[in-house]
Design an enzyme around this catalytic site. Sequence first.
Site, mmCIF file in Angstrom:
data_model
loop_
_atom_site.group_PDB
_atom_site.id
_atom_site.type_symbol
_atom_site.label_atom_id
_atom_site.label_comp_id
_atom_site.label_asym_id
_atom_site.label_seq_id
_atom_site.Cartn_x
_atom_site.Cartn_y
_atom_site.Cartn_z
ATOM 1 N N CYS A 42 68.124 42.148 55.965
ATOM 2 C CA CYS A 42 68.780 43.068 56.889
ATOM 3 C C CYS A 42 68.165 44.469 56.768
ATOM 4 O O CYS A 42 67.053 44.661 57.226
ATOM 5 C CB CYS A 42 70.290 43.050 56.651
ATOM 6 N N HIS A 100 71.687 37.525 56.997
ATOM 7 C CA HIS A 100 72.025 37.467 55.560
ATOM 8 C C HIS A 100 72.044 36.002 55.106
ATOM 9 O O HIS A 100 73.090 35.362 55.111
ATOM 10 C CB HIS A 100 73.408 38.084 55.327
ATOM 11 N N GLU A 135 72.009 34.812 52.273
ATOM 12 C CA GLU A 135 72.750 34.599 51.010
ATOM 13 C C GLU A 135 74.133 33.993 51.240
ATOM 14 O O GLU A 135 74.661 33.302 50.370
ATOM 15 C CB GLU A 135 72.881 35.916 50.230
HETATM 16 N N1 GLN Z 1 72.358 49.557 58.345
HETATM 17 C C1 GLN Z 1 71.611 48.531 58.984
HETATM 18 C C2 GLN Z 1 72.190 48.142 60.337
HETATM 19 O O1 GLN Z 1 73.322 48.419 60.635
HETATM 20 C C3 GLN Z 1 71.502 47.315 58.097
HETATM 21 C C4 GLN Z 1 72.804 46.632 57.863
HETATM 22 C C5 GLN Z 1 72.757 45.649 56.729
HETATM 23 O O2 GLN Z 1 71.838 45.658 55.927
HETATM 24 N N2 GLN Z 1 73.776 44.826 56.612
HETATM 25 O O3 GLN Z 1 71.514 47.509 61.117
#
Ligand code: GLN
Length: 601
Positions: A398, A525, A527
């Site tokens: 992310c 994500h 994970e």
């Molecule tokens: N801050 C970034 C976004 O909103 C990444 C978010 C995250 O890593 N969950 O896209």
Amino acid sequence: MKYVLVTGGVVSGLGKGVTASSIGVILKACGLRVTSIKIDPYLNTDAGTMSPFEHGEVFVLDDGGEVDLDLGNYERFLDIKLTRDNNITTGKIYQSVIDKERRGDYLGKTVQVVPHITDAIQDWIERVAMIPVDGKEGPADVCVIELGGTIGDIESMPFIEALGQFSYRVGPGNFCLIHVSLVPVLNVVGEQKTKPTQHSVRGLRGLGLTPNILACRSTKVLEENVKAKLAQFCHIPAENIVTLHDVPNIWHIPLLLRDQKAHEAILKELNLLGVARKPALELWTARTKVCDMLHDPVRIAMVGKYTGLSDSYLSVLKALLHASVACHRKLIVEWVAAGDLEDATAIEAPDVYKAAWDLLKGADGVLVPGGFGDRGVQGKILAAKYARENKVPFLGICLGMQIAVIEFARSVLGMCDTNSTEFDPETSHPCVVFMPEGSKTHMGATMRLGSRRTYFKVPDCKSAKLYGNASFVDERHRHRYEVNPDMVSQLENAGLSFVGRDETGRRMEIVELPSHPYFIGVQFHPEFKSRPGKPSAVFLGLIGAACGHLEAVLKYGHASKLLTKGLSNGKPMVKIHQNGNLKPSNGSLNGVYSNGNGVHY
Ligand code: GLN
């Protein structure tokens, strides 16, 4: 439907969540279908607004629910997929009752905690318990309900009252209450003390709930006379008292319960003895043994913002563990505070800076997890640059993917000022931008949450192979910003490859650097869907690459067949590096993991 309620007494952080999940594991091993509900008596409607620093990570479900991390434990242990409604909070219950009141559904009645809130809780439990969560049709056989907090907390009172009524509603033979308590050992005399448990059972009874089984946390196995005393004073048969003593890793807990025949006590209470089979836990046992005996280390530098509290990245740690066990390696997480890698630290605290860089350089692989806010972003960018230039295996999740793209655009395309509009709204080269799925002007609910599909555009890439040459993959998301689609061709011409995209082709989901041994960034994500015995593909790739076995992993989908090396005696371990100090920590990979408040066994 049969219900198992798990409550906690004496102190918080007893590992109630792991105990409840482990109860689910043995019941499942007995051939029953199991679902679960977690009750969090706080006022937040969900965990989405809570700081991971205070409360541990926000776990994300397929349906986009942002929930307590205990639901992650249930999903991992039981290999199920829960819904947002499987996490009940005081906020959700009150909101539903107030909404009903505003609609006039209470027909002029005075709306009260008893019976309206307590009825709403019971109805919610009954409704959600029926939702199938294991991919099969029809409701599960047993629903494990974990009540967060400790008996006696003011805020859990309506839930206790509701659950007391509920045990009556579902009737005998359908409800089993397991109380998790603490039996401390006083150092002076070395004696196991039963008084705190006696008091908490008395408290429970005073509130109208009668425990059927006592699960006692203690450093050592309960002595027979201690068990006898508890049985006598708590009015619970000795065979219904189990010890949850300290164990090298949490996968032992279901085995501990089975060895003490906890499943028989539960099945008897639920009138299921005739239906269930002997628990089949062979695979689980084998994996637990492998985990205990891992020896050869694989060092992963985790470059994050919250380095003081392992719960903030719980699922990432678990996913690393699942992949390491699959590769027969002992996981060592070197926790590097991103800010310590930055130039400012070199001036302010040169020792801290050097120690952070030494750790990063000593690692076999680098992981930059997700995050919000600009603290530590520069440090994360430096970590990605180091991994890219030195051909060190890298996985960016992310925000970790976004910073890898920013770094590439800055270093390779020479766009010094390129940035994400999250950190610099005025940048002349925005390579990461806000791309809401809904309205751009509508405030709130702009986060892209939950399961979305990624299509592989390049079939021959590493991630497609890791995902078993699938043409698409569904993973969970929690973000607002994304790689700017208008800059993609420029980035690709310079060597980056956006191998996975959404169905429109406009949202970049997976990026790879083909010229690098293992450099992958994912917008989702992965994970959250990693399971013991079923590690997440890109984590397996990272660990495989970090221990020099990527080829085998790419070919066979796992490495364990090939790797018998690495087994001996030892525990996985997490090391925290912050402010120049190395703090050994049992993290959340060892012992019984607790409720997300940062307390561990
Ligand atoms: N801050 C970034 C976004 O909103 C990444 C978010 C995250 O890593 N969950 O896209």
